[in-house]
Each structure stands twice: as structure tokens, then as C-alpha cells.
Design a protein around this motif. Structure first.
Motif, mmCIF file in Angstrom:
data_model
loop_
_atom_site.group_PDB
_atom_site.id
_atom_site.type_symbol
_atom_site.label_atom_id
_atom_site.label_comp_id
_atom_site.label_asym_id
_atom_site.label_seq_id
_atom_site.Cartn_x
_atom_site.Cartn_y
_atom_site.Cartn_z
ATOM 1 N N THR A 94 -44.464 -22.237 -18.870
ATOM 2 C CA THR A 94 -43.946 -23.210 -17.908
ATOM 3 C C THR A 94 -44.852 -23.260 -16.681
ATOM 4 O O THR A 94 -45.618 -22.325 -16.407
ATOM 5 C CB THR A 94 -42.517 -22.855 -17.462
ATOM 6 O OG1 THR A 94 -42.547 -21.640 -16.714
ATOM 7 C CG2 THR A 94 -41.565 -22.755 -18.655
ATOM 8 N N ALA A 130 -39.495 -26.313 -16.348
ATOM 9 C CA ALA A 130 -38.568 -25.177 -16.286
ATOM 10 C C ALA A 130 -37.681 -25.161 -17.520
ATOM 11 O O ALA A 130 -37.226 -26.202 -17.992
ATOM 12 C CB ALA A 130 -37.726 -25.262 -15.022
ATOM 13 N N GLY A 132 -38.508 -24.664 -20.488
ATOM 14 C CA GLY A 132 -39.158 -25.240 -21.667
ATOM 15 C C GLY A 132 -38.964 -26.733 -21.806
ATOM 16 O O GLY A 132 -39.211 -27.304 -22.864
#
Length: 160
Positions: A94, A130, A132
Motif C-alpha cells: 500500500t 489502504a 488493499g
């Protein structure tokens, strides 16, 4: 056979891929740019090697690139590009994870990813929001191109 480029020390070659025509720019022995603007007709050993590696990547026969790359930009831009190069094939990170590791904000990392001058070879497509969350992609085709690259690598099983 080599054809001179309009810029001294610069050569450009195009390669057809499943995500469009990619043009590779070589300057002084390093790849400095990949973009979706066809038109490169130069022929150098490095551009031929880059073309072959890209074709092997899209054929599922190559997981990493072994090419000299040079990122022009700020120290922060180069640091983010170096961090993206460390993300293994088929995995994602991320913006926040990269930001934490580099001591930058997630927004700064996002800007650096969006300004990546060597997409595909420097895998900005492996960087997610954030939790994924799938985010944008600066290359031609936007998010659809990002999804295609992640699918090719078998990343993000949530991408059906």
C-alpha cells in the motif's frame, strides 16, 4: 540498423503489448522512460534486450526485469521508485506501507507513483490504497491496465 534520434544520446523503440504499444526510451545506457506513445524506431542492444524482456513478461515467462534503469527526479521520487522495485512479482503493497518505510506521507508516495517515468518496469501497478483498495493508474487505460497487469502476475486474488 540504427536510426538517430532527435535528442543526442537518446534512442526510442516501440513494442506491442496486451496493454497497448509501449515506447521505451534509452539515454546513455539506461532506460529512462516507458510510455504509451508509439513511434520509436531506434535499434540498440539495450532497447532490444528491454523489448525481449517485456515480451517475455507478458508471455508469463519473466517475473523480474534485469535492465539498467535511471529515474530522473527528486530524491523522494527516486526513493519511491526504488521501493516499488522491491515489491515482488505477484504481490502488492500500500501507499501507506511504502510511506512508513520511507518516512513520507502516503499522498507524497501516491504522487511519486503517479509520476513514475518507467511504468511496468518499475511496478507502480503493485501499489494499492489502504486496506488493499484498488486505486488509479497513470498509464493508458487507467485502472483497467492496472488490473490487467495484476491479473497477469496473479496478484490480488480479489481481482476476478
Amino acid at each position: 540498423m540504427s536510426r538517430a534520434s532527435s535528442e543526442a544520446g537518446s534512442a526510442r523503440m516501440s513494442v506491442n503489448t496486451p496493454v497497448g504499444v509501449l515506447s521505451l526510451t534509452e539515454e546513455d545506457g539506461a532506460i529512462t522512460r516507458v510510455d504509451w506513445q508509439a513511434g520509436g524506431v531506434d535499434d540498440t542492444p539495450l532497447l532490444r534486450q528491454a523489448r525481449e524482456q517485456i515480451l517475455a513478461y507478458f508471455a508469463g515467462e519473466r517475473r523480474a526485469f534485469d535492465l539498467p534503469l535511471r529515474v530522473e527526479g527528486s530524491q523522494a521520487q527516486r526513493a519511491v521508485c526504488a521501493a516499488m522495485l522491491e515489491i515482488p512479482h505477484g504481490e502488492t503493497r500500500t501507499y501507506g506501507e511504502i510511506a512508513r518505510d520511507l518516512g513520507q506521507s502516503a499522498q507524497a508516495v501516491g504522487r511519486a507513483c503517479g509520476g513514475n517515468p518507467i511504468p511496468v518496469l518499475i511496478p507502480c501497478h503493485r501499489v494499492m490504497g489502504a486496506g488493499g483498495k484498488l486505486t488509479g493508474y497513470s498509464g493508458q487505460g487507467g485502472v483497467e491496465t492496472k488490473i490487467a497487469l495484476l491479473r497477469l502476475e496473479g496478484a490480488g486474488g480479489f481481482l476476478i
